[in-house]
Design a protein around this motif. Sequence first.
Motif, PDB file in Angstrom:
ATOM      1  N   ASP A  76       0.799  -1.229   0.000  1.00 44.67           N
ATOM      2  CA  ASP A  76       0.000   0.000   0.000  1.00 44.67           C
ATOM      3  C   ASP A  76       0.828   1.273   0.000  1.00 44.67           C
ATOM      4  O   ASP A  76       0.343   2.322  -0.408  1.00 44.67           O
ATOM      5  N   SER A  77       2.019   1.213   0.492  1.00 47.80           N
ATOM      6  CA  SER A  77       2.849   2.418   0.559  1.00 47.80           C
ATOM      7  C   SER A  77       4.302   1.983   0.413  1.00 47.80           C
ATOM      8  O   SER A  77       4.569   0.812   0.139  1.00 47.80           O
ATOM      9  N   GLY A  78       5.211   2.930   0.583  1.00 51.89           N
ATOM     10  CA  GLY A  78       6.618   2.569   0.513  1.00 51.89           C
ATOM     11  C   GLY A  78       7.153   2.547  -0.903  1.00 51.89           C
ATOM     12  O   GLY A  78       6.455   2.890  -1.854  1.00 51.89           O
ATOM     13  N   ASN A 111       2.078  -3.909   3.820  1.00 55.67           N
ATOM     14  CA  ASN A 111       3.313  -3.716   3.089  1.00 55.67           C
ATOM     15  C   ASN A 111       4.062  -5.034   3.019  1.00 55.67           C
ATOM     16  O   ASN A 111       3.795  -5.947   3.810  1.00 55.67           O
TER      17      ASN A 111
ATOM     18  N   PHE B  61       7.761  11.961   1.017  1.00 55.13           N
ATOM     19  CA  PHE B  61       7.053  12.089  -0.265  1.00 55.13           C
ATOM     20  C   PHE B  61       6.304  13.419  -0.318  1.00 55.13           C
ATOM     21  O   PHE B  61       6.258  14.078  -1.361  1.00 55.13           O
ATOM     22  N   LYS B 133      -4.727   6.001   1.903  1.00 56.79           N
ATOM     23  CA  LYS B 133      -3.677   5.082   2.331  1.00 56.79           C
ATOM     24  C   LYS B 133      -2.330   5.762   2.480  1.00 56.79           C
ATOM     25  O   LYS B 133      -1.516   5.340   3.286  1.00 56.79           O
ATOM     26  N   THR B 134      -2.063   6.740   1.667  1.00 57.93           N
ATOM     27  CA  THR B 134      -0.721   7.311   1.645  1.00 57.93           C
ATOM     28  C   THR B 134      -0.785   8.822   1.811  1.00 57.93           C
ATOM     29  O   THR B 134      -1.830   9.450   1.660  1.00 57.93           O
ATOM     30  N   GLY B 193       3.465   6.884  -1.400  1.00 52.00           N
ATOM     31  CA  GLY B 193       3.874   7.775  -0.320  1.00 52.00           C
ATOM     32  C   GLY B 193       4.094   7.011   0.958  1.00 52.00           C
ATOM     33  O   GLY B 193       4.277   5.787   0.945  1.00 52.00           O
TER      34      GLY B 193
END
Lengths: 275, 201
Positions: A76-78, A111, B61, B133-134, B193
């Motif tokens: 979902d992120s990263g 993640n 980000f 989510k980000t 992000g």
Amino acid sequence: MSAMKFFRRSRGHSRMRLLFTFLLAVLPLLARADDEHVKVTLLCESSALVPGQAAWLGIQLQHEPHWHTYWINPGDSGLATKLAWQLPAGFHADEIDWPTPTRITLGDLQNFGYEGDVLLPVPLHVPADATPGTMAHVAAEVKYLVCREECIPGKASVALDLPVRATAAPCPQQPLFAAARAAQARVVRWPGAAHIRGDRLDVELHAADLPAISDAFVVQRKLVDYAPPRITHDGVECRLSFAKSDYFSAAPAQIDLVLRARANAWRASVPVSSP
Amino acid sequence: MKHFLFALFALAFAAPALAKVAVGEAAPDFTLTDSNGKSHSLSQYKGKVVVLEWNNPKCPFVGKHYGGGNMQKQQADASAAGVVWLTINSSAAGKQGDVSAAEANAYIAKVDGKQTAYLLDTSGKVGHLYGAKTTPHMFVIDKAGVLRYMGGIDSIKSTDKEDLAKATQYVPQALAELAAGKPVSVPTAEPYGCSVEYAAK
């Protein structure tokens, strides 16, 4: 006699010489970039590069406790760790042979990444006309995102100078490569297919002795929601039902998966069946 | 003791999963207080195009887009065209990026933010409502209150300011297409992000 005892017994100048010699001996084998929360090092499996053969290199990531970096599909992120190589003419490096990631769940967010120590192996192809006796300077810029709760982007420049020789002895870190190879998810060719059914993407696998798969990670992005799939299993057929991604646009020809069952993992690819 | 257990039980089931909003459907209404104590509801902006921008001042980000001036320019251009730009902070109390009203205003002043308002969503309710989510995570809602874009801010997933010039910026693109009465050519793009810092479950 232990190294420490020997060192302590040495006197002044000779101790400095000893330290200096030790560093000189060790430096070519280490190509390390220290950065916050994760230590990035370029390791060799072989101490020399043999013309016409592939030599394994590895980006070793040593994370501080509770910090992680990401898999090829971070979730979902990263951001996945990215490598940019600077190699002598004729040499080329393949993609990272990604080790099986760990699922990292934070509330509703998923993640996929790595904690602790991990080696990202990369095969380096040495040209057949590489000249024995020459030195190859192999360098990489490693871009990563290391996160705990907050995220810190990082960049490490690592390099190794390795001789081109007809034969090669192992580098001291060769056991790390052997361990990574042994732990790597086995590629399997279980028959199966993926079907898109409404807002779900179902993967069906068949094999006479299917292991009890407990989790699965999809390599391709924009396909599935990253929550663990619903898994049903009857010993011969295993169905993994994923929710479709909010960002699903079109089904690819094939889906690549990493399947986990306790301490084991497998890599499988299934074609996507049209409805 | 019974009351306590009941409350605990209720709490365990109170936190919602991330909802799903969909392009082409009505954007869910919400009410939040901004960094100046003023209340804003999405419904009060019917008749105007609204952009929602999920923000965390500490996320690299977010730093890429603010540090490179990208976000502020998009905010200013949008505002000049009559678009309402709402920045939303869904960091839970004590989590990274959680800001008080005063800290939010200091941040806006520091980065020279040009949003219409900076909304504080400490409970994470609106973040969950939109499935944010980000940070950043962007949503564009048209004058009729229909969601027309959701997802990433641009096409290059990185923390590098150098990528700003090369990337497709999805929000200005969607806003221009809406203004011209055209369909939104890219209605969704993967968000990228830092994770939104919701309260741990």
